[in-house]
Design a protein around this motif. Structure first.
Motif, mmCIF file in Angstrom:
data_model
loop_
_atom_site.group_PDB
_atom_site.id
_atom_site.type_symbol
_atom_site.label_atom_id
_atom_site.label_comp_id
_atom_site.label_asym_id
_atom_site.label_seq_id
_atom_site.Cartn_x
_atom_site.Cartn_y
_atom_site.Cartn_z
ATOM 1 N N SER A 1 23.681 -10.936 -0.449
ATOM 2 C CA SER A 1 25.147 -11.084 -0.403
ATOM 3 C C SER A 1 25.775 -9.923 0.347
ATOM 4 O O SER A 1 26.718 -10.112 1.132
ATOM 5 C CB SER A 1 25.708 -11.181 -1.829
ATOM 6 O OG SER A 1 25.280 -12.363 -2.466
ATOM 7 N N SER B 1 18.917 -20.191 -3.706
ATOM 8 C CA SER B 1 17.768 -19.279 -3.580
ATOM 9 C C SER B 1 17.262 -18.839 -4.951
ATOM 10 O O SER B 1 17.956 -18.965 -5.970
ATOM 11 C CB SER B 1 18.164 -18.049 -2.758
ATOM 12 O OG SER B 1 19.094 -17.258 -3.475
ATOM 13 N N TRP C 1 22.905 -19.395 0.013
ATOM 14 C CA TRP C 1 21.947 -18.472 -0.599
ATOM 15 C C TRP C 1 22.194 -18.327 -2.100
ATOM 16 O O TRP C 1 21.261 -18.379 -2.904
ATOM 17 C CB TRP C 1 22.021 -17.120 0.083
ATOM 18 C CG TRP C 1 20.980 -16.155 -0.398
ATOM 19 C CD1 TRP C 1 21.125 -15.140 -1.290
ATOM 20 C CD2 TRP C 1 19.610 -16.134 -0.002
ATOM 21 N NE1 TRP C 1 19.946 -14.482 -1.484
ATOM 22 C CE2 TRP C 1 18.989 -15.073 -0.699
ATOM 23 C CE3 TRP C 1 18.850 -16.900 0.876
ATOM 24 C CZ2 TRP C 1 17.637 -14.774 -0.544
ATOM 25 C CZ3 TRP C 1 17.505 -16.599 1.029
ATOM 26 C CH2 TRP C 1 16.911 -15.551 0.315
ATOM 27 N N ASN C 2 23.428 -18.142 -2.483
ATOM 28 C CA ASN C 2 23.734 -17.928 -3.900
ATOM 29 C C ASN C 2 23.566 -19.191 -4.735
ATOM 30 O O ASN C 2 23.341 -19.112 -5.948
ATOM 31 C CB ASN C 2 25.157 -17.388 -4.048
ATOM 32 C CG ASN C 2 25.255 -15.905 -3.754
ATOM 33 O OD1 ASN C 2 25.032 -15.074 -4.617
ATOM 34 N ND2 ASN C 2 25.548 -15.563 -2.502
ATOM 35 N N THR D 1 26.162 -17.202 2.857
ATOM 36 C CA THR D 1 26.358 -16.613 1.532
ATOM 37 C C THR D 1 26.399 -17.690 0.458
ATOM 38 O O THR D 1 25.768 -17.565 -0.605
ATOM 39 C CB THR D 1 27.664 -15.802 1.500
ATOM 40 O OG1 THR D 1 27.636 -14.820 2.526
ATOM 41 C CG2 THR D 1 27.832 -15.114 0.151
ATOM 42 N N THR E 1 19.938 -12.250 -4.991
ATOM 43 C CA THR E 1 21.300 -12.578 -4.556
ATOM 44 C C THR E 1 22.108 -11.337 -4.208
ATOM 45 O O THR E 1 22.930 -11.360 -3.291
ATOM 46 C CB THR E 1 22.029 -13.380 -5.651
ATOM 47 O OG1 THR E 1 22.033 -12.622 -6.875
ATOM 48 C CG2 THR E 1 21.326 -14.705 -5.897
#
Length: 538
Positions: free
Chosen positions: A426, A531, A527-528, A524, A422
């Motif tokens: 990010s 993932s 993904w956070n 963002t 992350t």
């Protein structure tokens, strides 16, 4: 006769002892302490088939400092016979002393640096070069399109269509290239891709002069070749690179793309001004044949010898040292070829969808900058053709530097047991979003170029996040996973590049950047939330 490890043994008499084996000069000196100082020895040193017969002599009490190095730069095997007139040399001690310390089989410092380079990093450098050529052949159109549009009378919408036509073919071979690479190996697939796109690049001027439909078709053909490159590379590195070196290897390979942009954008204006716009396609495309020869052959020029031939897996490489093979095999993943792709399992995993969505969001902004940056410099900042090309170099050069910096940071954090999934991505999303929002506020061309450079530099951290995650969550299916996510990324390139042309006809560059910023923020969040850096596919 006493033989070193891995060599044949023969008997030469009660008081005769021979040492056979691959050992360095440093290792050979260790024989001295086990030989009594009063012993009279006859020493025959065999160096690459040449026997040096040394006269009988007494060894000094402190022989270690008195031994001479009879090696040469080409020595890789040594056999020494020691005949004692008074003493038998202890067998166990002799064997212990002659065991190689490093297993290299070379005299200390004998091999040139290019022969000492680990084979896995030779493979990485070849992939780096392939990606350098990949982006050179891709970005030359972003410069050549300026004189071409004047010559053929194309408007912004037509230019956007031409720029996006590359992605039609690029889209077709993402998943197919991943499946192909996972089943037959990345070497064949990557070699095919380089040859294909190089031929298409050379034929681009011919297609353009025939007519627009032929140009669109040729750009699509070029995309077919470049589309297999990333899945093939991902497959190769998943087999060759241990986890502890993964981020650095991927960062170096992807920095080849950035350096390709730097090289292409810097050289294209020079070639166009001197030889005309077709010259960039002829010259850049021809370089692919040189790379392909290195991909398949061993280079021997005089005394210079460098083994560049690549293999899909370290298991298939007969030149790979046992020590390096052990390091690779113990520090990477299962090397069995994939026979069946578990599509249902793959598509049922939320981290896979996080990869796909995030790749789309990431590539929208990246491809817009890749294809439209020279036009932005020319139309908004009022730079001429040469200035546009040279100033476009700075953001991509920044990406090359920061990608390798990010890779080093990522591997350092991994070695300390920290998760980088992350953190790195990010930065790769929020950094570009912030700097693109500042473009509407800058007052000078220099500040605009600086914002572009900072945006691309922070984007490069994605190489240690998004682009390494395929090997984290499913190393056996790394090619397929990259094919899936990059398909979404290519769709972003198709729609984003074409949409930019239409936006500019009805709006402004601020509108173009706002769309990219929104997608960066969405990426963002996804993904956070979804993932992971853990393996979820075996």
């Amino acid at each position: 006769m006493l033989a070193g490890k891995g060599c044949e043994s023969q008997v030469r008499g009660a008081n005769s002892t021979a040492f056979y084996g691959k050992f360095s000069t440093k290792t050979a000196r260790q024989v001295a302490p086990i030989v009594p100082s009063s012993a009279r020895l006859r020493i025959n040193c065999h160096l690459n088939g040449v026997t040096l017969r040394l006269p009988a002599t007494h060894l000094p009490k402190k022989p270690r400092g008195q031994w001479q190095n009879f090696g040469s730069p080409k020595v890789n095997r040594t056999c020494a016979y020691y005949k004692s007139e008074e003493f038998d040399i202890p067998v166990e001690a002799a064997v212990e002393s002659l065991n190689p310390e490093d297993g290299s089989g070379n005299v200390d410092g004998a091999a040139p640096w290019w022969q000492q380079l680990p084979k896995r990093w030779v493979v990485v450098l070849l992939c780096f070069t392939a990606f350098l050529l990949c982006n050179m052949d891709r970005v030359n159109m972003s410069i050549a399109i300026l004189p071409m549009s004047k010559e053929f009378g194309w408007n912004s919408a037509t230019v956007g269509l031409i720029q996006s036509s590359f992605f039609w073919g690029y889209l077709m071979t993402q998943i197919v290239g991943g499946i192909w690479a996972d089943k037959v190996g990345g070497k064949l697939v990557l070699g095919f891709g380089v040859v294909w796109w190089s031929i298409a690049t050379i034929l681009t001027p011919v297609a353009a002069k025939i007519g627009l439909p032929f140009l669109l078709m040729m750009r699509a053909f070029m995309g077919i070749g470049e589309g297999v490159a990333m899945p093939a590379m991902n497959n190769i590195l998943s087999k060759w690179i241990p986890v502890s070196e993964r981020s650095r290897a991927l960062a170096l390979v992807y920095s080849g793309m950035y350096m390709g942009s730097v090289t292409g954008l810097a050289l294209s204006p020079v070639l166009i001004n001197r030889f005309g716009w077709p010259s960039v396609f002829y010259s850049f495309g021809s370089l692919g044949t040189i790379w392909f020869a290195l991909w398949l052959k061993k280079v021997i020029v005089g005394s210079f010898q460098l083994l560049l031939v690549a293999y899909s897996s370290p298991e298939h490489d007969p030149e790979l040292s046992p020590q390096e093979k052990k390091l690779i095999m113990s520090g990477s993943v299962s090397k069995e070829p994939v026979t069946v792709i578990p599509w249902k399992l793959i598509l049922s995993k939320p981290p896979v969808w996080a990869l796909i969505i995030s790749h789309f969001c990431h590539n929208w902004g990246t491809f817009i900058l890749l294809t439209w940056m020279p036009t932005y410099y020319n139309q908004v900042l009022k730079f001429n053709l040469t200035e546009s090309g040279l100033l476009c170099v700075l953001p991509w050069l920044t990406m090359a530097v920061f990608a390798n910096l990010g890779g080093w940071i990522a591997d350092t954090l991994v070695s300390k047991g920290l998760s980088i999934t992350t953190i790195m991505q990010s930065i790769g999303f929020l950094g570009p979003a912030f700097f693109l929002t500042q473009l509407s506020n800058v007052k000078t061309p220099a500040m605009a170029v600086l914002c572009m450079a900072c945006s691309q530099g922070s984007d490069a951290f994605s190489q240690s996040g998004l682009y390494s995650n395929h090997q984290d969550i499913g190393p056996r299916y790394a090619g397929v996973l990259l094919g899936l996510s990059n398909t979404a990324g290519v769709l972003a390139g198709v729609f984003g590049t074409a949409a930019t042309g239409y936006i500019l006809q009805r709006g402004s560059w601020d509108d173009v950047f706002k769309v990219a910023v929104v997608l960066y923020i969405i990426g963002t969040l996804v993904w956070n939330l979804f993932s992971t850096g853990e393996r979820i596919l075996d």
